[in-house]
Design a protein around this motif. Sequence first.
Motif, PDB file in Angstrom:
ATOM      1  N   LYS A  50      -9.520  12.394  -9.668  1.00  0.00           N
ATOM      2  CA  LYS A  50      -9.463  11.280  -8.720  1.00  0.00           C
ATOM      3  C   LYS A  50      -8.348  11.541  -7.713  1.00  0.00           C
ATOM      4  O   LYS A  50      -7.322  12.138  -8.039  1.00  0.00           O
ATOM      5  N   THR A  51      -8.581  11.098  -6.491  1.00  0.00           N
ATOM      6  CA  THR A  51      -7.647  11.324  -5.389  1.00  0.00           C
ATOM      7  C   THR A  51      -7.016   9.997  -4.997  1.00  0.00           C
ATOM      8  O   THR A  51      -7.720   9.050  -4.657  1.00  0.00           O
ATOM      9  N   LEU A  52      -5.710   9.942  -5.067  1.00  0.00           N
ATOM     10  CA  LEU A  52      -4.975   8.714  -4.764  1.00  0.00           C
ATOM     11  C   LEU A  52      -4.067   8.936  -3.560  1.00  0.00           C
ATOM     12  O   LEU A  52      -3.397   9.967  -3.463  1.00  0.00           O
ATOM     13  N   LEU A  53      -4.057   7.969  -2.666  1.00  0.00           N
ATOM     14  CA  LEU A  53      -3.173   8.040  -1.506  1.00  0.00           C
ATOM     15  C   LEU A  53      -1.874   7.328  -1.849  1.00  0.00           C
ATOM     16  O   LEU A  53      -1.888   6.227  -2.392  1.00  0.00           O
ATOM     17  N   THR A  54      -0.772   7.967  -1.528  1.00  0.00           N
ATOM     18  CA  THR A  54       0.543   7.381  -1.802  1.00  0.00           C
ATOM     19  C   THR A  54       1.353   7.282  -0.513  1.00  0.00           C
ATOM     20  O   THR A  54       1.035   7.928   0.485  1.00  0.00           O
ATOM     21  N   ARG A  55       2.403   6.476  -0.599  1.00  0.00           N
ATOM     22  CA  ARG A  55       3.311   6.318   0.537  1.00  0.00           C
ATOM     23  C   ARG A  55       4.736   6.456   0.036  1.00  0.00           C
ATOM     24  O   ARG A  55       5.139   5.805  -0.927  1.00  0.00           O
ATOM     25  N   ALA A  56       5.497   7.314   0.698  1.00  0.00           N
ATOM     26  CA  ALA A  56       6.897   7.537   0.318  1.00  0.00           C
ATOM     27  C   ALA A  56       7.794   6.559   1.065  1.00  0.00           C
ATOM     28  O   ALA A  56       7.417   6.022   2.112  1.00  0.00           O
ATOM     29  N   ALA A  57       8.982   6.359   0.536  1.00  0.00           N
ATOM     30  CA  ALA A  57       9.963   5.495   1.187  1.00  0.00           C
ATOM     31  C   ALA A  57      10.275   5.992   2.600  1.00  0.00           C
ATOM     32  O   ALA A  57      10.614   5.212   3.487  1.00  0.00           O
ATOM     33  N   SER A  58      10.092   7.292   2.830  1.00  0.00           N
ATOM     34  CA  SER A  58      10.347   7.884   4.148  1.00  0.00           C
ATOM     35  C   SER A  58       9.262   7.524   5.168  1.00  0.00           C
ATOM     36  O   SER A  58       9.418   7.776   6.355  1.00  0.00           O
ATOM     37  N   GLY A  59       8.144   6.968   4.666  1.00  0.00           N
ATOM     38  CA  GLY A  59       7.024   6.637   5.538  1.00  0.00           C
ATOM     39  C   GLY A  59       5.913   7.681   5.500  1.00  0.00           C
ATOM     40  O   GLY A  59       4.815   7.451   5.994  1.00  0.00           O
ATOM     41  N   GLU A  60       6.205   8.847   4.909  1.00  0.00           N
ATOM     42  CA  GLU A  60       5.181   9.900   4.770  1.00  0.00           C
ATOM     43  C   GLU A  60       4.137   9.479   3.740  1.00  0.00           C
ATOM     44  O   GLU A  60       4.440   8.745   2.804  1.00  0.00           O
ATOM     45  N   HIS A  61       2.932   9.975   3.909  1.00  0.00           N
ATOM     46  CA  HIS A  61       1.865   9.756   2.935  1.00  0.00           C
ATOM     47  C   HIS A  61       1.513  11.082   2.269  1.00  0.00           C
ATOM     48  O   HIS A  61       1.610  12.148   2.898  1.00  0.00           O
ATOM     49  N   TYR A  62       1.096  11.004   1.014  1.00  0.00           N
ATOM     50  CA  TYR A  62       0.699  12.177   0.243  1.00  0.00           C
ATOM     51  C   TYR A  62      -0.531  11.831  -0.573  1.00  0.00           C
ATOM     52  O   TYR A  62      -0.696  10.691  -1.004  1.00  0.00           O
ATOM     53  N   PHE A  63      -1.366  12.839  -0.813  1.00  0.00           N
ATOM     54  CA  PHE A  63      -2.452  12.687  -1.763  1.00  0.00           C
ATOM     55  C   PHE A  63      -1.968  13.184  -3.116  1.00  0.00           C
ATOM     56  O   PHE A  63      -1.348  14.247  -3.199  1.00  0.00           O
ATOM     57  N   GLY A  64      -2.270  12.444  -4.154  1.00  0.00           N
ATOM     58  CA  GLY A  64      -2.040  12.873  -5.529  1.00  0.00           C
ATOM     59  C   GLY A  64      -3.399  12.974  -6.206  1.00  0.00           C
ATOM     60  O   GLY A  64      -4.166  12.010  -6.179  1.00  0.00           O
TER      61      GLY A  64
END
Length: 167
Positions: A50-64
């Motif tokens: 499964k692919t989850l979208l995340t958001r970092a405190a820096s404002g960047e987004h990452y897929f996990g």
Amino acid sequence: MKAAAKTNAARILDGLGITYELREYTVDPDDLTAISVAKKIGMPIEQVFKTLLTRAASGEHYFGVVAGDAELDLKKLAAVADEKKIELASLKDVEPLTGYIRGGVTVLGARKAFAAYVDETIQLFDAISISAGQRGLQIVLAPEDYLRATEAVLADISKAMLPKERA
């Protein structure tokens, strides 16, 4: 049964010369879990990623990207992404940022090319399944081909689900 319509994710794999199989399944909007998808496409849950979208405190987004029987460990993801803190992106942000709806998110062909991290357990299998970019359609392919197509980073980013979360 008519052939499944090609999605952008499938076209990307075609363009890279990667062999894959499309597997259709009946969507239950009340049960979009990886466990449900695994049963419907006849694959073990640990091979359905499964692919989850995340958001970092820096404002960047990452897929996990983690196995269906695991949970994304946000602390581990933050560590490998060199971020102080990461949380799951708000559901309302997923479609505008990726072009995909919940239950159909994939790294391939996402609206924005966010960095992707894939749990290292992906290497344990000959074939894995990922969303084809829409609910009701999965792509089955070799893990090394998925990694090549997504340019994802392998890392230990999962933790076991609590029993109640597996229901």
